[in-house]
Design an enzyme around this catalytic site. Structure first.
Site, mmCIF file in Angstrom:
data_model
loop_
_atom_site.group_PDB
_atom_site.id
_atom_site.type_symbol
_atom_site.label_atom_id
_atom_site.label_comp_id
_atom_site.label_asym_id
_atom_site.label_seq_id
_atom_site.Cartn_x
_atom_site.Cartn_y
_atom_site.Cartn_z
ATOM 1 N N LYS A 220 -69.884 -37.287 -5.142
ATOM 2 C CA LYS A 220 -69.730 -38.118 -6.340
ATOM 3 C C LYS A 220 -69.684 -37.195 -7.548
ATOM 4 O O LYS A 220 -70.595 -36.399 -7.767
ATOM 5 C CB LYS A 220 -70.912 -39.084 -6.435
ATOM 6 C CG LYS A 220 -70.833 -40.037 -7.619
ATOM 7 C CD LYS A 220 -71.979 -41.035 -7.545
ATOM 8 C CE LYS A 220 -71.995 -41.987 -8.699
ATOM 9 N NZ LYS A 220 -73.132 -42.928 -8.605
ATOM 10 N N LYS A 273 -66.124 -40.267 -4.521
ATOM 11 C CA LYS A 273 -66.046 -41.096 -5.733
ATOM 12 C C LYS A 273 -65.893 -40.187 -6.941
ATOM 13 O O LYS A 273 -66.664 -39.230 -7.045
ATOM 14 C CB LYS A 273 -67.333 -41.930 -5.838
ATOM 15 C CG LYS A 273 -67.394 -42.824 -7.063
ATOM 16 C CD LYS A 273 -68.706 -43.600 -7.111
ATOM 17 C CE LYS A 273 -68.734 -44.481 -8.363
ATOM 18 N NZ LYS A 273 -69.952 -45.234 -8.518
ATOM 19 N N SER A 300 -64.246 -48.006 -11.760
ATOM 20 C CA SER A 300 -63.952 -48.947 -12.841
ATOM 21 C C SER A 300 -62.922 -48.419 -13.833
ATOM 22 O O SER A 300 -62.060 -49.173 -14.298
ATOM 23 C CB SER A 300 -65.259 -49.277 -13.573
ATOM 24 O OG SER A 300 -65.843 -48.103 -14.115
HETATM 25 ZN ZN LIG Z 1 -77.319 -43.712 -10.307
#
Ligand SMILES: [Zn+2]
Length: 350
Positions: A220, A273, A300
């Protein structure tokens, strides 16, 4: 054969050779031919739909994410129904607590908003896979993903406000077990803490949930594309950023290390991500670790960009969304978490 004849035949062969044109277009002539040779085909089964759940009644649209809502438990069940009807196999839940505090007590409370929602959705739609995100940032008053280096926990060798790794692991484990107790099908830790998969695995196993899979947000990045999500989940950090645990966008070898570590710790599924700006990372993870299912989070900001362009009439939304999701699958993702899931599933039926 006369010499002249031989020369003539040779030059004819030469001519024929040079007149061969490679024509890949032959296989693109008709829709049926194109469909026959399509290598990557998007399907509603590839998608996971995120739900933001909050206390109270009704639903309110998130300003920067048109078509996406904060939902009451009742509304979340309604959304789950439309997800199931569209044959999307799974939802992932994010909770907005009633109150926030330094460690996020509601995160592991029996009556927490995610816990209530999981129970309600599983009761109505037992077949629908319910994934729960496990982190602290939506629940803490400072908006960070863990316990901060301050007050009674203060460690002078670390910066003030640093997210303390091991103290955070204890809370993540409690959250994971409380989600398991409500009937969650997959636990998805997203906090990028070292050892989070091992810690959650141990906690689940020792509480009798050894069959519950972990989908780790293994890779991430500290991305600029989470803005609309933070509005949706009300999880904007009060100060600083998340660069001390999320990855630097310039790194990919480090991503492979993160994945290898998560696999060693017992992750059942992996995730990268964001998705779109990290297709090379998805590809590298897929190539290096083909044995585990791989998810990608179409975040998003990626959603908001397409929505904004579509609302301005600058792109054909359906085509752009399906092309985007196909590109993520083509890069190597088996599963895509996306806010487009419901609309995409409808467009795929047409
Ligand atoms: Zn978090």
């Amino acid at each position: 054969m006369a010499l002249l004849d031989i020369v003539y035949r040779q030059s004819e062969i030469q001519n024929r050779k040079s007149s061969i044109v490679i024509r890949p277009r032959r296989l693109r002539t008709t829709p049926a031919l194109r469909a026959m040779v399509r290598e990557t085909e998007l399907n509603a089964r590839d998608l996971i739909y995120p739900l933001f759940v909050r206390h109270g009644t009704g639903r309110n649209e998130i300003r920067s994410m048109p078509g996406i809502y904060q939902l009451s438990v009742e509304e979340a069940v309604r959304e789950a129904e439309s997800v199931a009807t569209l044959e999307i196999p799974a939802v992932i839940l994010f909770g907005i607590p009633a109150e926030k505090d330094p460690i996020g007590l509601e995160n592991f409370s029996y009556d927490g908003i995610v816990q209530q929602s999981v129970r309600a959705i599983k009761q109505e739609f037992p077949e629908l896979v319910v994934v729960t995100d496990v982190c602290l940032c939506e629940y803490t008053d400072h908006g960070h993903c863990g316990v901060l280096n301050t007050g009674e926990h203060y460690q002078p060798q670390l910066p003030e406000g640093y997210v303390l790794n091991d103290a955070t692991l204890e809370i993540l484990s409690r959250v994971a077990v409380s989600h398991a107790e409500c009937g969650a099908d997959i636990i998805a830790p997203s906090g990028m803490m070292d050892g989070m998969v091992a810690s959650i695995r141990t906690a689940l196993d020792s509480n009798g949930y050894e069959n519950l899979p972990i989908l780790s947000y293994s890779v991430k990045y500290a991305s600029s594309l989470y803005g609309p999500f933070r509005e949706a989940a009300q999880g904007v950090p009060k100060f600083g950023d998340r660069k001390s645990h999320q990855m630097d966008p310039g790194n990919v070898r480090e991503a492979l290390r993160e994945v290898a570590t998560d696999i060693e710790e017992g992750a059942d599924m992996l995730m990268v991500k964001p998705a779109l700006h990290y297709l090379d990372v998805i590809y590298r993870v897929r190539e290096s670790f083909p044995e585990l299912p791989l998810g990608a989070y179409n975040v998003s900001g990626e959603y908001a960009m397409l929505k904004a362009a579509a609302q301005n009439g600058w792109i054909d939304e359906a085509k752009a969304v399906l092309e985007t999701l196909t590109s993520i699958k083509r890069a190597g993702a088996d599963l895509i978490i996306t806010y487009h899931a419901k609309e995409a599933a409808e467009w795929l039926r047409q």
